[in-house]
Scaffold this motif. Structure first.
Motif, PDB file in Angstrom:
ATOM      1  N   ARG A 169     -46.729  31.408 -38.772  1.00  0.00           N
ATOM      2  CA  ARG A 169     -46.024  30.828 -37.627  1.00  0.00           C
ATOM      3  C   ARG A 169     -44.713  31.567 -37.368  1.00  0.00           C
ATOM      4  NH1 ARG A 169     -46.568  25.922 -35.528  1.00  0.00           N
ATOM      5  NH2 ARG A 169     -48.756  26.551 -35.682  1.00  0.00           N
ATOM      6  N   ASN A 170     -44.015  31.942 -38.438  1.00  0.00           N
ATOM      7  CA  ASN A 170     -42.809  32.754 -38.269  1.00  0.00           C
ATOM      8  C   ASN A 170     -43.132  34.054 -37.548  1.00  0.00           C
ATOM      9  OD1 ASN A 170     -40.096  31.961 -39.820  1.00  0.00           O
ATOM     10  ND2 ASN A 170     -41.804  31.103 -40.986  1.00  0.00           N
ATOM     11  N   PHE A 171     -44.220  34.682 -37.938  1.00  0.00           N
ATOM     12  CA  PHE A 171     -44.658  35.935 -37.326  1.00  0.00           C
ATOM     13  C   PHE A 171     -44.933  35.747 -35.834  1.00  0.00           C
ATOM     14  CE2 PHE A 171     -48.633  38.434 -36.390  1.00  0.00           C
ATOM     15  CZ  PHE A 171     -48.042  39.677 -36.285  1.00  0.00           C
ATOM     16  N   GLN A 172     -45.629  34.676 -35.489  1.00  0.00           N
ATOM     17  CA  GLN A 172     -45.910  34.381 -34.077  1.00  0.00           C
ATOM     18  C   GLN A 172     -44.624  34.220 -33.274  1.00  0.00           C
ATOM     19  OE1 GLN A 172     -48.907  30.976 -34.729  1.00  0.00           O
ATOM     20  NE2 GLN A 172     -49.327  31.658 -32.645  1.00  0.00           N
ATOM     21  N   ILE A 173     -43.714  33.437 -33.801  1.00  0.00           N
ATOM     22  CA  ILE A 173     -42.489  33.122 -33.059  1.00  0.00           C
ATOM     23  C   ILE A 173     -41.592  34.347 -32.940  1.00  0.00           C
ATOM     24  CG2 ILE A 173     -40.365  31.741 -33.136  1.00  0.00           C
ATOM     25  CD1 ILE A 173     -42.092  29.423 -34.152  1.00  0.00           C
ATOM     26  N   ARG A 174     -41.575  35.214 -33.964  1.00  0.00           N
ATOM     27  CA  ARG A 174     -40.789  36.451 -33.837  1.00  0.00           C
ATOM     28  C   ARG A 174     -41.326  37.316 -32.700  1.00  0.00           C
ATOM     29  NH1 ARG A 174     -38.272  34.216 -37.530  1.00  0.00           N
ATOM     30  NH2 ARG A 174     -37.612  33.131 -35.643  1.00  0.00           N
ATOM     31  N   ALA A 175     -42.654  37.333 -32.522  1.00  0.00           N
ATOM     32  CA  ALA A 175     -43.227  38.111 -31.423  1.00  0.00           C
ATOM     33  C   ALA A 175     -42.786  37.545 -30.084  1.00  0.00           C
ATOM     34  CB  ALA A 175     -44.747  38.121 -31.528  1.00  0.00           C
ATOM     35  N   ALA A 176     -42.867  36.230 -29.914  1.00  0.00           N
ATOM     36  CA  ALA A 176     -42.439  35.605 -28.664  1.00  0.00           C
ATOM     37  C   ALA A 176     -40.943  35.778 -28.445  1.00  0.00           C
ATOM     38  CB  ALA A 176     -42.798  34.122 -28.682  1.00  0.00           C
ATOM     39  N   GLU A 177     -40.176  35.719 -29.522  1.00  0.00           N
ATOM     40  CA  GLU A 177     -38.716  35.806 -29.446  1.00  0.00           C
ATOM     41  C   GLU A 177     -38.249  37.193 -29.038  1.00  0.00           C
ATOM     42  OE1 GLU A 177     -35.254  33.815 -32.211  1.00  0.00           O
ATOM     43  OE2 GLU A 177     -36.926  34.816 -33.206  1.00  0.00           O
ATOM     44  N   THR A 178     -38.919  38.227 -29.549  1.00  0.00           N
ATOM     45  CA  THR A 178     -38.540  39.599 -29.231  1.00  0.00           C
ATOM     46  C   THR A 178     -39.270  40.131 -28.008  1.00  0.00           C
ATOM     47  OG1 THR A 178     -40.235  40.463 -30.740  1.00  0.00           O
ATOM     48  CG2 THR A 178     -38.020  40.121 -31.644  1.00  0.00           C
ATOM     49  N   GLY A 179     -40.361  39.463 -27.595  1.00  0.00           N
ATOM     50  CA  GLY A 179     -41.160  39.973 -26.489  1.00  0.00           C
ATOM     51  C   GLY A 179     -41.972  41.190 -26.873  1.00  0.00           C
ATOM     52  N   LYS A 180     -42.289  41.303 -28.181  1.00  0.00           N
ATOM     53  CA  LYS A 180     -43.048  42.446 -28.684  1.00  0.00           C
ATOM     54  C   LYS A 180     -44.300  41.939 -29.397  1.00  0.00           C
ATOM     55  CE  LYS A 180     -39.051  45.482 -29.415  1.00  0.00           C
ATOM     56  NZ  LYS A 180     -38.056  44.698 -28.697  1.00  0.00           N
ATOM     57  N   PRO A 181     -45.445  42.606 -29.216  1.00  0.00           N
ATOM     58  CA  PRO A 181     -46.653  42.196 -29.943  1.00  0.00           C
ATOM     59  C   PRO A 181     -46.510  42.518 -31.418  1.00  0.00           C
ATOM     60  CG  PRO A 181     -47.036  44.258 -28.805  1.00  0.00           C
ATOM     61  CD  PRO A 181     -45.668  43.805 -28.376  1.00  0.00           C
ATOM     62  N   GLY A 182     -47.398  41.942 -32.232  1.00  0.00           N
ATOM     63  CA  GLY A 182     -47.282  42.159 -33.667  1.00  0.00           C
ATOM     64  C   GLY A 182     -48.615  42.324 -34.354  1.00  0.00           C
ATOM     65  N   LEU A 183     -48.601  43.098 -35.449  1.00  0.00           N
ATOM     66  CA  LEU A 183     -49.760  43.293 -36.318  1.00  0.00           C
ATOM     67  C   LEU A 183     -49.371  42.810 -37.707  1.00  0.00           C
ATOM     68  CD1 LEU A 183     -50.625  46.936 -35.204  1.00  0.00           C
ATOM     69  CD2 LEU A 183     -51.832  44.856 -34.502  1.00  0.00           C
ATOM     70  N   ARG A 184     -50.282  42.089 -38.358  1.00  0.00           N
ATOM     71  CA  ARG A 184     -49.966  41.514 -39.666  1.00  0.00           C
ATOM     72  C   ARG A 184     -51.146  41.666 -40.608  1.00  0.00           C
ATOM     73  NH1 ARG A 184     -49.563  36.329 -42.639  1.00  0.00           N
ATOM     74  NH2 ARG A 184     -47.424  36.128 -43.413  1.00  0.00           N
ATOM     75  N   SER A 185     -50.861  42.223 -41.793  1.00  0.00           N
ATOM     76  CA  SER A 185     -51.879  42.344 -42.839  1.00  0.00           C
ATOM     77  C   SER A 185     -51.372  41.625 -44.074  1.00  0.00           C
ATOM     78  CB  SER A 185     -52.156  43.821 -43.157  1.00  0.00           C
ATOM     79  OG  SER A 185     -53.130  43.931 -44.181  1.00  0.00           O
ATOM     80  N   ALA A 186     -52.171  40.656 -44.550  1.00  0.00           N
ATOM     81  CA  ALA A 186     -51.836  39.883 -45.743  1.00  0.00           C
ATOM     82  C   ALA A 186     -52.972  39.998 -46.731  1.00  0.00           C
ATOM     83  CB  ALA A 186     -51.599  38.420 -45.370  1.00  0.00           C
ATOM     84  N   ASN A 187     -52.657  40.013 -48.008  1.00  0.00           N
ATOM     85  CA  ASN A 187     -53.685  40.210 -49.031  1.00  0.00           C
ATOM     86  C   ASN A 187     -54.811  39.186 -48.904  1.00  0.00           C
ATOM     87  OD1 ASN A 187     -54.992  40.986 -51.523  1.00  0.00           O
ATOM     88  ND2 ASN A 187     -54.027  39.198 -52.441  1.00  0.00           N
ATOM     89  N   ASN A 188     -54.459  37.911 -48.851  1.00  0.00           N
ATOM     90  CA  ASN A 188     -55.495  36.866 -48.768  1.00  0.00           C
ATOM     91  C   ASN A 188     -55.361  36.025 -47.509  1.00  0.00           C
ATOM     92  OD1 ASN A 188     -53.100  35.626 -49.774  1.00  0.00           O
ATOM     93  ND2 ASN A 188     -54.320  33.846 -50.342  1.00  0.00           N
ATOM     94  N   GLY A 189     -54.555  36.448 -46.579  1.00  0.00           N
ATOM     95  CA  GLY A 189     -54.386  35.747 -45.312  1.00  0.00           C
ATOM     96  C   GLY A 189     -53.009  35.127 -45.190  1.00  0.00           C
ATOM     97  N   ILE A 190     -52.639  34.896 -43.968  1.00  0.00           N
ATOM     98  CA  ILE A 190     -53.417  35.056 -42.737  1.00  0.00           C
ATOM     99  C   ILE A 190     -53.080  36.414 -42.111  1.00  0.00           C
ATOM    100  CG2 ILE A 190     -53.861  34.112 -40.450  1.00  0.00           C
ATOM    101  CD1 ILE A 190     -52.839  31.417 -41.558  1.00  0.00           C
ATOM    102  N   SER A 191     -54.118  37.262 -41.939  1.00  0.00           N
ATOM    103  CA  SER A 191     -53.943  38.538 -41.255  1.00  0.00           C
ATOM    104  C   SER A 191     -54.355  38.372 -39.799  1.00  0.00           C
ATOM    105  CB  SER A 191     -54.816  39.614 -41.907  1.00  0.00           C
ATOM    106  OG  SER A 191     -54.488  39.770 -43.267  1.00  0.00           O
ATOM    107  N   GLY A 192     -53.700  39.128 -38.914  1.00  0.00           N
ATOM    108  CA  GLY A 192     -54.067  39.013 -37.515  1.00  0.00           C
ATOM    109  C   GLY A 192     -53.151  39.800 -36.608  1.00  0.00           C
ATOM    110  N   ALA A 193     -53.373  39.627 -35.327  1.00  0.00           N
ATOM    111  CA  ALA A 193     -52.571  40.288 -34.304  1.00  0.00           C
ATOM    112  C   ALA A 193     -52.198  39.263 -33.242  1.00  0.00           C
ATOM    113  CB  ALA A 193     -53.352  41.439 -33.663  1.00  0.00           C
ATOM    114  N   VAL A 194     -50.976  39.367 -32.736  1.00  0.00           N
ATOM    115  CA  VAL A 194     -50.516  38.496 -31.661  1.00  0.00           C
ATOM    116  C   VAL A 194     -49.976  39.360 -30.534  1.00  0.00           C
ATOM    117  CG1 VAL A 194     -49.962  36.582 -33.216  1.00  0.00           C
ATOM    118  CG2 VAL A 194     -48.192  38.255 -32.657  1.00  0.00           C
ATOM    119  N   ASP A 195     -50.050  38.835 -29.323  1.00  0.00           N
ATOM    120  CA  ASP A 195     -49.530  39.586 -28.189  1.00  0.00           C
ATOM    121  C   ASP A 195     -48.030  39.346 -28.051  1.00  0.00           C
ATOM    122  OD1 ASP A 195     -49.170  37.139 -26.920  1.00  0.00           O
ATOM    123  OD2 ASP A 195     -50.734  37.452 -25.431  1.00  0.00           O
ATOM    124  N   ALA A 196     -47.454  39.889 -26.985  1.00  0.00           N
ATOM    125  CA  ALA A 196     -46.008  39.810 -26.791  1.00  0.00           C
ATOM    126  C   ALA A 196     -45.525  38.415 -26.438  1.00  0.00           C
ATOM    127  CB  ALA A 196     -45.590  40.799 -25.698  1.00  0.00           C
TER     128      ALA A 196
END
Length: 551
Positions: free
Chosen positions: A465-492
């Motif tokens: 959730r922190n990762f999601q909100i940082r993307a919305a806050e900065t207006g930049k999309p994000g890529l995330r890789s985690a060993n056991n999750g949650i890995s994913g991509a969010v838009d801007a």
């Protein structure tokens, strides 16, 4: 005279008794002794349900009115000292915070279970120690509110000011740990995350407390209509802006990305006998044509410390990383970003130093760049006041077999196609001001982590959730890789483009739209501090007006 049902005279408004909310408020205000603290502890614990993964935000309209009414009853005699006047306010905030952080962060103690034969003794210390360190911030919040407390709307602004300032302090005091700030309770979905682009999480903290606490006016105090109207307008503006922003098209460059989630058992992570098998698993997950049958992959992303050895000592591993994607005329460039331990100095001497790093490996198998983690986890990656703690046998607990040094400064990676990625390792993504400053001039965010220490608890969901909100806050999309999750991509806008479930082994292949780099704008964190300051000014204004009215 007004006529009621059956011709009977209806009571005038002035003759009506107190409403149910007023009776409830009065009973709460008059609570005394341990019952007051038991209730506020419960209110704080319940507020955890407003955070991920539960997202039951409505509980905020219970927890914060209870806090307001209990603070209304926190009075002492006129001859009391300054501390005696302040102590009831601080104590109520402290107990509220203890309930919130104890039930919201209990999962941190789960890291002690990975090597339970060594660290099981530390589980209660960690599970209780962190909430005890964080609870005083909310005690400070209510203590600051005490400066402007009145009988009307002023105290609602005062509470928003106090919590806004306390949450800002949580970003950096004691190295900082702004996990689950109150503002996140108002942002369960992307529609409600967009206001952070304007006022940041810092501003949302103050706004959230004002909205959650405003219904307390129905039970006690003046300015009911004004206060509730302001709260309603804030919510309407918040959601309207979110709907408008989500409706705006995102146009830009497409980046073909592969995100790997290996779900490696942490008990084997640093076992020398299985290192090659772990690396082979990572390679197997990273090879092959795109699962979505799209264009060739340009960027492959591995999690934090996913390489279980020093890359500089294994040229064969570097060569294998370079061959993940086929080369040839007409094929795009490819880069692999891998979480790895980086070493400096002469090994086996006092000069050796280790860094938790994100390393870039190109198609030729060459390391083209590295970014060392700047903001380390206390007791996980290093021991603060190590000489003092060593006297009682406290050593590093969770990150690995070595102590990590802090990176000197942040720098970005240049990706295929010229895009600029701002990397953040593990919990660095939870600091809004650091992410805002660190991503300046970048096109997208990259976050690698290893949340496997905390199992399938609320922790990894809250981290995402922190990762999601940082993307919305900065207006930049994000890529995330985690060993056991949650890995994913969010838009801007913080919307999830794709993700892998907890503990799933696999990968994601997708095309991420990276919008054109926005022009320089005023930092949302700076604007957010302005929102907090405005709450303080309004609290003072209403307090002075109230005192003038009484005189």
């Amino acid at each position: 005279m007004s006529v009621g049902v059956g011709g009977l005279e209806a009571p005038r408004a002035a003759d009506r008794g107190p409403s149910a909310l007023e009776r409830l408020a009065n009973s709460v205000i008059l609570l005394w002794g341990w019952r007051r603290y038991a209730l506020i502890f419960t209110a704080g614990a319940l507020f955890v349900l407003a955070q991920a993964p539960y997202d039951f935000f409505a509980v905020g309209f219970l927890s914060f009115p209870l806090l307001v009414w209990l603070l209304d009853g926190a009075v002492v005699g006129g001859n009391a000292s300054l501390w005696q006047r302040a102590r009831p306010f601080f104590a109520l905030g402290w107990w509220f915070g203890l309930g919130t952080f104890l039930f919201g962060l209990w999962w941190v103690g789960g890291a002690m279970l990975i090597e339970s034969e060594t660290y099981i003794w530390a589980l209660p210390i960690v599970a209780l120690g962190l909430p005890l360190l964080l609870a005083p911030f909310y005690g400070l919040a209510t203590l600051l509110a005490r400066l402007f407390w009145d009988e009307g709307l002023g105290r609602i602004f005062a509470l928003a000011f106090g919590f806004g300032l306390a949450e800002w302090l949580r970003n950096w005091v004691l190295t900082g740990f702004p996990w689950n700030p109150v503002g996140f309770a108002t942002m369960p979905v992307p529609l409600a995350m967009q206001s952070t682009y304007l006022i940041g999480t810092i501003g949302m903290n103050a706004a959230a407390v004002f909205v959650f606490a405003a219904p307390a006016l129905l039970g006690s105090g003046r300015h009911r209509r004004v206060g509730l109207a302001l709260a309603f307008l804030l919510v309407a503006a918040h959601l309207s802006y979110g709907a408008w922003r989500l409706d705006q098209p995102i146009e830009g460059t497409t980046l073909r990305t592969r995100i790997v989630q290996p779900s490696i058992d942490l008990t084997e992570k640093w076992d020398g006998e299985v290192r090659d098998r772990i690396f082979a698993t990572m390679l197997d997950l990273s090879k092959g044509p795109p699962d979505d049958r799209g264009a060739p992959i340009e960027l492959t992303l591995w999690p934090e410390t996913s390489v279980p050895f020093l890359l500089t000592e294994r040229p064969d591993a570097l060569s294998a990383l370079g061959k993940l994607e086929p080369a040839g005329e007409g094929l795009p460039d490819h880069l692999t970003l891998v979480g790895a331990v980086r070493a400096e100095g002469e090994m086996g001497t006092t000069d050796e130093r280790y860094y938790n790093a994100l390393v870039a490996v190109d198609r030729a198998g060459l390391i083209t760049g590295a970014m060392d983690k700047v903001h380390r986890v206390p007791f996980g990656e290093y021991i603060p006041f190590a000489s003092l703690f060593s006297l009682v046998g406290v050593e590093q607990i969770v990150a690995g077999p070595m102590t990590f040094e802090a990176g000197v400064q942040r720098h970005n990676f240049t990706l295929p196609g010229g895009l600029i990625a701002a990397p953040f390792i593990c919990y660095e993504i939870i600091f809004p001001e650091e992410v805002d400053a660190g991503s300046a001039g970048a096109d997208l965010l990259v976050n690698v982590t290893n949340d496997g220490w905390f199992g399938d608890t609320a922790g990894p969901y809250q981290h995402f959730r922190n990762f999601q909100i940082r993307a919305a806050e900065t207006g930049k999309p994000g890529l995330r890789s985690a060993n056991n999750g949650i890995s994913g991509a969010v838009d801007a806008r913080g919307r999830v483009a794709d993700a892998l479930a907890m503990n799933e082994r696999g990968r994601i292949d997708l095309s991420l739209t990276v919008p054109k780099r926005a022009e320089m704008r005023l930092s949302p964190s700076v604007v957010g501090l302005g929102v907090v300051a405005a709450c303080g000014v309004l609290a003072l204004a209403f307090t002075l007006l109230g005192r003038r009215r009484m005189n």
